[in-house]
Design a protein around this motif. Structure first.
Motif: not given
Length: 369
Positions: A144-151, A168-169, A193-197
């Motif tokens: 998606r443009p500019n790294g944007v992710i949405e649900t 995870h969104l 969102a949950a993050f596995d870093v």
């Protein structure tokens, strides 16, 4: 070939049965992605590349189980010259007066034309013979443009990032990913969102919300911007640092495993305070269970809380007609987050609660029985 050898040659039906059994095995393994090692993912990729029938069969497994309600099979081969990456997405409350639709995230879920219902499956099947499946190897493309992710409503996504981390969104969530040589920043605009870093001591991983920054090096945690605009951070593994914008590290609060911190928005308190006493102990694994497709409610939770979890995620909304119903205590319940039917079954089994449906307005109504 003699008669004995002929009997030992597998028939087309035998081969189809074997493919179905293998697909069922990999489907079960994929249902708990976190338990799959990189070696397992390579084995799965090799199996998928072996035959288009393998791809079609495992996708059929996901469809039959309802996991591909909003799958996106993007043909990203066009326009890529040297890349060997093609993305495959397998992935697809608040009472009525609590939910406020987002101004930036539409509730309209885009759907493809009917004529392309089956065609994309074979596009991916053909591409897999030549290209690798990025989602399965943990290197998904943020297209998606500019790294944007949405649900949107009733949509959940899992994204793998270039550094090996993953996100995870939850439904109705929007974020933007910006990685540089010095830091990794995810701007969480709204939602959860949950993050596995992945560990990288040279580049801290920062989740930036309108109120606070949540800083990690290598850990698993979630950040939730609630309907009241407050920010809740939960840590399942490792340690994170929560710091208010514009303040120094001396005012930061450190969160360890099974700890939660809620920061109220400025509209609730004049200045959102960040302090260690605000921390509480929680079962982080249960709090982050939504990343597996489920949410659970302990005995003593109210119908209002179940409705809140449902409404924040679905286009179908639940109205509590009778205030008495909202405060009813529920038995232990486990709810599939992508299933309206599962929620309705839970309410039908709740003593003293009657459920009616308004299909025209996509609404469920709860009242006393």
């Amino acid at each position: 070939m003699d008669a004995q050898e002929e009997r030992n040659v597998p028939t087309a039906m035998d081969r189809k049965r074997m493919v179905s059994q293998e697909a069922a095995y990999w489907y079960i393994r994929c249902s708990d992605e976190r338990s799959m090692s990189r070696y397992d993912r390579k084995l799965l990729l090799a199996w998928l590349k072996k035959s288009p029938e393998h791809v079609a069969e495992i996708l059929r497994m996901f469809q039959l189980d309802g996991q591909c309600a909003r799958q996106r099979l993007r043909d990203v081969v066009n326009g890529l010259c040297e890349s060997n990456v093609v993305e495959v997405d397998f992935g697809g409350g608040a009472s009525q007066y609590d939910y406020q639709p987002s101004r930036t995230v539409s509730d309209k879920v885009p759907r493809k034309a009917a004529e392309s219902k089956f065609k994309p499956l074979w596009k991916v099947a053909a591409a897999i013979g030549t290209f690798s499946v990025a989602g399965l190897l943990g290197h998904a493309v943020l297209d998606r443009p500019n790294g944007v992710i949405e649900t949107v409503a009733s949509e959940w996504q899992h994204k793998s990032l270039e550094d090996g981390s993953s996100i995870h969104l939850d439904a109705r969530t929007q974020l933007k990913v910006e990685f540089t040589d010095g830091q990794r920043i995810v701007y969480l605009n709204h939602g959860q969102a949950a993050f596995d870093v992945a560990k990288d001591s040279r580049r801290p991983f920062i989740v930036r919300t309108p109120l606070v920054d949540v800083v990690a090096v290598g850990t698993r945690f979630s950040v939730d911007i609630g309907l009241d605009a407050g920010v809740t951070t939960v840590v399942e593994e490792g340690v994170v640092k929560v710091i208010k914008h514009g303040e120094t590290d001396s005012s930061a609060v450190m969160l360890a495993r099974d700890e939660q911190l809620y920061i109220a928005p400025p509209s609730v308190v004049e200045v959102p305070r960040i302090s260690a006493p605000n921390k509480i102990h929680v079962d982080a694994k249960a709090e982050l269970e939504w990343t597996t497709g489920w949410v659970h409610f302990d005995e003593g939770a109210t119908v209002r809380e179940m409705v809140k979890q449902f409404n924040r995620r679905h286009e179908v909304q639940v109205n509590i007609v009778d205030p008495v119903v909202a405060e009813k205590k529920v038995r232990y319940a486990r709810m599939k987050i992508d299933s309206v039917e599962n929620f309705r079954d839970a309410m039908d089994n709740q003593e003293g609660v009657a459920v009616s449906e308004d299909r025209e307005h996509k609404t469920l109504r709860l009242r006393s029985e």
